[in-house]
Enzyme design. Structure first.
Site, PDB file in Angstrom:
ATOM      1  N   ILE A 140       0.908  -1.146   0.000  1.00  0.00           N
ATOM      2  CA  ILE A 140       0.000   0.000   0.000  1.00  0.00           C
ATOM      3  C   ILE A 140       0.949   1.197   0.000  1.00  0.00           C
ATOM      4  O   ILE A 140       1.518   1.545   1.029  1.00  0.00           O
ATOM      5  CB  ILE A 140      -0.951   0.003   1.214  1.00  0.00           C
ATOM      6  CG1 ILE A 140      -1.855  -1.226   1.164  1.00  0.00           C
ATOM      7  CG2 ILE A 140      -1.779   1.294   1.224  1.00  0.00           C
ATOM      8  CD1 ILE A 140      -2.838  -1.342   2.289  1.00  0.00           C
ATOM      9  N   PRO A 141       1.164   1.781  -1.174  1.00  0.00           N
ATOM     10  CA  PRO A 141       2.335   2.633  -1.405  1.00  0.00           C
ATOM     11  C   PRO A 141       2.285   4.049  -0.816  1.00  0.00           C
ATOM     12  O   PRO A 141       2.284   5.046  -1.537  1.00  0.00           O
ATOM     13  CB  PRO A 141       2.415   2.673  -2.935  1.00  0.00           C
ATOM     14  CG  PRO A 141       0.989   2.549  -3.364  1.00  0.00           C
ATOM     15  CD  PRO A 141       0.360   1.611  -2.371  1.00  0.00           C
ATOM     16  N   CYS A 142       2.319   4.123   0.499  1.00  0.00           N
ATOM     17  CA  CYS A 142       2.333   5.438   1.133  1.00  0.00           C
ATOM     18  C   CYS A 142       3.651   6.169   0.877  1.00  0.00           C
ATOM     19  O   CYS A 142       3.726   7.381   1.065  1.00  0.00           O
ATOM     20  CB  CYS A 142       2.014   5.338   2.620  1.00  0.00           C
ATOM     21  SG  CYS A 142       3.038   4.208   3.539  1.00  0.00           S
ATOM     22  N   HIS A 143       4.672   5.438   0.418  1.00  0.00           N
ATOM     23  CA  HIS A 143       5.940   6.100   0.079  1.00  0.00           C
ATOM     24  C   HIS A 143       5.765   7.032  -1.127  1.00  0.00           C
ATOM     25  O   HIS A 143       6.604   7.899  -1.358  1.00  0.00           O
ATOM     26  CB  HIS A 143       7.043   5.056  -0.195  1.00  0.00           C
ATOM     27  CG  HIS A 143       6.754   4.130  -1.323  1.00  0.00           C
ATOM     28  ND1 HIS A 143       5.991   2.987  -1.163  1.00  0.00           N
ATOM     29  CD2 HIS A 143       7.114   4.175  -2.641  1.00  0.00           C
ATOM     30  CE1 HIS A 143       5.912   2.371  -2.335  1.00  0.00           C
ATOM     31  NE2 HIS A 143       6.582   3.067  -3.244  1.00  0.00           N
TER      32      HIS A 143
END
Length: 177
Positions: A140-143
């Site tokens: 879950i690409p919060c980066h």
């Protein structure tokens, strides 16, 4: 917040090149990806606070499919995860986490972009808090969320991890200075 889950949580240590992080899954899917080079206690604290009636059971084999996709991503051969992910939070958190999954590989959105995407444009600070609570780093690409001015902002895994992930995706990271 949903906390009715009381099944087992299976975990393993994922190591690939200089990456080392804990991963965990239920029978339904991946539920936790830890921060780079953090001890098992990071996973144990998260599980105890979110799923106090669950047992953490080490099962390296059960986590193999998740670890395989993480390795492919870190090799640069996988841009979109196909593994199932299970996340439980408030409806607002879940909306934010779903929005994170809409950010294309190699691109970034600002916190304001996420707030607009979930149709809560005034909730930028709450969006930041929800992103900070994301239990499944990388997949879950919060980066991929950066400051409105294009600089890197906080990340549970640390700015160094965020920078490495964005660079892996071909994003040109601006200096924070």
């Amino acid at each position: 917040m949903k906390d009715s889950f009381s099944g087992d949580i299976y975990w393993s240590l994922f190591s690939y090149e200089d990456w080392s992080l804990h991963v965990a899954a239920t029978n339904e899917g991946l539920c936790f990806v830890g921060s780079q080079k953090q001890p098992y206690e990071e996973l144990a604290r998260w599980a105890a606070s979110r799923f106090p009636h669950s047992s953490l059971i080490r099962d390296d084999e059960k986590l193999l499919p998740y670890k395989a996709e993480l390795a492919q991503y870190l090799q640069g051969t996988l841009e979109a995860f196909t593994i199932s992910a299970v996340f439980q939070g408030t409806p607002f958190q879940e909306a934010v986490w779903q929005a994170l999954c809409s950010i294309p590989y190699g691109q970034t959105w600002s916190y304001s972009d996420i707030a607009a995407h979930i149709q809560k444009p005034a909730a930028v600070r709450a969006v930041g808090a929800a992103i900070g609570a994301n239990p499944i780093l990388i997949t879950i690409p919060c980066h991929r969320v950066i400051g409105k001015n294009g600089t890197l902002t906080g990340y549970r895994g640390g700015i160094e991890m965020k920078t490495k992930l964005l660079q892996l995706e071909g994003y040109k990271v601006k200096s924070n200075s």
